[in-house]
Design an enzyme around this catalytic site. Structure first.
Site, PDB file in Angstrom:
ATOM      1  N   ASP A  13      46.636  24.191  70.015  1.00 15.03           N
ATOM      2  CA  ASP A  13      47.606  23.987  68.925  1.00 15.03           C
ATOM      3  C   ASP A  13      48.445  22.731  69.129  1.00 15.03           C
ATOM      4  OD1 ASP A  13      46.853  26.576  67.840  1.00 15.03           O
ATOM      5  OD2 ASP A  13      48.022  27.420  69.482  1.00 15.03           O
ATOM      6  N   GLU A  14      47.861  21.722  69.778  1.00 14.08           N
ATOM      7  CA  GLU A  14      48.616  20.496  70.059  1.00 14.08           C
ATOM      8  C   GLU A  14      48.621  19.520  68.882  1.00 14.08           C
ATOM      9  OE1 GLU A  14      46.359  21.712  73.854  1.00 14.08           O
ATOM     10  OE2 GLU A  14      45.875  21.356  71.750  1.00 14.08           O
ATOM     11  N   LYS A  16      45.299  18.686  67.454  1.00 10.17           N
ATOM     12  CA  LYS A  16      43.992  18.029  67.571  1.00 10.17           C
ATOM     13  C   LYS A  16      43.369  17.765  66.210  1.00 10.17           C
ATOM     14  CE  LYS A  16      42.249  21.314  70.057  1.00 10.17           C
ATOM     15  NZ  LYS A  16      43.464  22.141  70.153  1.00 10.17           N
ATOM     16  N   LYS A  18      44.838  17.018  63.378  1.00 13.40           N
ATOM     17  CA  LYS A  18      45.432  15.810  62.794  1.00 13.40           C
ATOM     18  C   LYS A  18      44.915  14.564  63.500  1.00 13.40           C
ATOM     19  CE  LYS A  18      49.897  13.640  61.774  1.00 13.40           C
ATOM     20  NZ  LYS A  18      51.375  13.778  61.854  1.00 13.40           N
ATOM     21  N   GLY A  40      41.526  26.765  65.136  1.00 15.99           N
ATOM     22  CA  GLY A  40      42.189  26.566  63.852  1.00 15.99           C
ATOM     23  C   GLY A  40      42.833  25.197  63.800  1.00 15.99           C
ATOM     24  N   HIS A  41      42.294  24.319  62.970  1.00 16.36           N
ATOM     25  CA  HIS A  41      42.848  22.974  62.832  1.00 16.36           C
ATOM     26  C   HIS A  41      43.437  22.820  61.436  1.00 16.36           C
ATOM     27  CE1 HIS A  41      40.107  21.077  66.166  1.00 16.36           C
ATOM     28  NE2 HIS A  41      40.989  21.940  66.624  1.00 16.36           N
ATOM     29  N   GLN A 222      40.175  24.751  70.984  1.00 20.70           N
ATOM     30  CA  GLN A 222      41.032  25.284  72.044  1.00 20.70           C
ATOM     31  C   GLN A 222      41.545  24.137  72.934  1.00 20.70           C
ATOM     32  OE1 GLN A 222      37.747  27.133  71.750  1.00 20.70           O
ATOM     33  NE2 GLN A 222      38.860  27.939  70.026  1.00 20.70           N
ATOM     34  N   ARG A 303      53.363  31.929  68.062  1.00 18.44           N
ATOM     35  CA  ARG A 303      53.025  31.314  69.339  1.00 18.44           C
ATOM     36  C   ARG A 303      54.206  31.399  70.307  1.00 18.44           C
ATOM     37  NH1 ARG A 303      50.884  26.242  65.925  1.00 18.44           N
ATOM     38  NH2 ARG A 303      48.830  27.063  65.345  1.00 18.44           N
TER      39      ARG A 303
END
Length: 327
Positions: A13-14, A16, A18, A40-41, A222, A303
């Protein structure tokens, strides 16, 4: 820089999606190399939000060829639901390619996820329940189903029957629905003609592209700390989201890679169980969650939040051989 790997340097969830989308606008191919619809992007284009789970982020970039590699596990129901959704919103999905060696997530492996979590009692892993882990387990046990099996109906039926027999015994024991192998097989085979135009030898396609001087972006699902080998085991995913996974998950050699980009947040989050050294279980953590919109794209789960962890970043840099960090 013709071959670039983009991956998560923390627990996921960093951002990636985008980063991949922004870099993907300047590439020829985007290859998803691991995981499945547990990823999930979120990508926003012209104010419109797209939540991608199984499809590569490159699907949204005009002129880019999006590819699902052999290291991905594919839920065919989810694949076509996503394709129908974004096609209805005006996105051209005709360029999508899928490895014929990619493994299928059969319906019984979604049930196996539930059965496994029930059996763990209070020692939960925090799986997304998408059947990802059981499908990778079948792959390692050599009883998995590959997409190419859809074109050999009798062999697929035999494989389903053999794989499902012991699992039905487990389902019955934990009060879950027992599945009919014939119905499972019929359902999977119904996708054969729809998926056929997308199939290819991904290794050949990608290596030929690199030989031509095309730019290829490898997209990881992930993140490093969820890697099955290098993450916070056992609270990890069932694949290798690290740089090495990009090679095995797409069929390219290490000498083809030019750059490895690690994506990180200025703070840290993780979803599910497991260690989290900088976690803020207080009002500061709640403020980060609220301001950052920290809820899972795939699961909707809130989260866990915490301070930036420089030790984790140093570890991710070493494991992946990062050449760049996108913060």
């Amino acid at each position: 820089m013709p071959a670039v790997i983009v991956l998560g340097a923390q627990w996921g969830d960093e951002g990636k999606g985008k980063a991949t989308d922004q870099l993907g606008q300047h590439t020829d191919l985007v290859v998803k190399f691991n995981g499945g619809n547990n990823a999930g992007h979120t990508v926003v284009i012209d104010g419109e939000k797209y939540a991608l789970h199984l499809l590569p982020a490159g699907i949204l970039s005009e002129g880019v060829t999006p590819i699902i590699g052999n290291g991905v596990v594919v839920d065919l129901d989810v694949l076509f639901e996503e394709l129908e959704d974004i096609t209805s919103r005006g996105v051209d999905c005709s360029r999508l390619l899928i490895s014929s060696n990619a493994h299928i997530i059969p319906p019984y492996n979604r049930l196996m996820d539930q059965a496994n979590e029930r059996a763990r009692g209070n020692n939960l892993i925090g799986t997304t329940g998408r059947g990802i882990g059981p499908t990778y387990a079948d792959k390692m046990n050599r009883i998995g189903l590959r997409i190419q099996d859809l074109f050999h109906p009798e062999e697929l039926r035999a494989k389903v029957e053999a794989a499902l027999a012991p699992k039905n015994t487990i389902f019955e024991a934990v009060d879950l629905q027992v599945l009919d192998p014939a119905e499972v097989s019929d359902h999977l085979l119904s996708f054969a003609e729809r998926v056929k135009p997308m199939l290819c030898d991904v290794s050949l396609v990608v290596n030929d592209a690199l030989d031509r001087g095309d730019t290829v972006l490898f997209e990881g699902g992930q993140a490093t700390m969820l890697d099955i080998d290098h993450g916070t085991y056992p609270f990890v995913t069932s694949s290798n989201p690290t740089a090495g996974g990009a090679l095995t998950g797409s069929g390219v050699g290490p000498t083809r890679i030019d750059r490895v980009v690690g994506v990180a947040k200025a703070y840290t989050t993780r979803v599910g169980e497991g260690p989290f050294p900088t976690e803020l279980d207080n009002e500061v953590g709640e403020a980060l969650r609220t301001k950052g919109g920290e809820f899972g794209v795939t699961t909707g789960r809130p989260r866990r939040t915490g301070w930036f962890d420089a030790v984790v970043m140093r570890y991710a840099t070493r494991i992946n051989g990062l050449t760049d960090i996108c913060l």
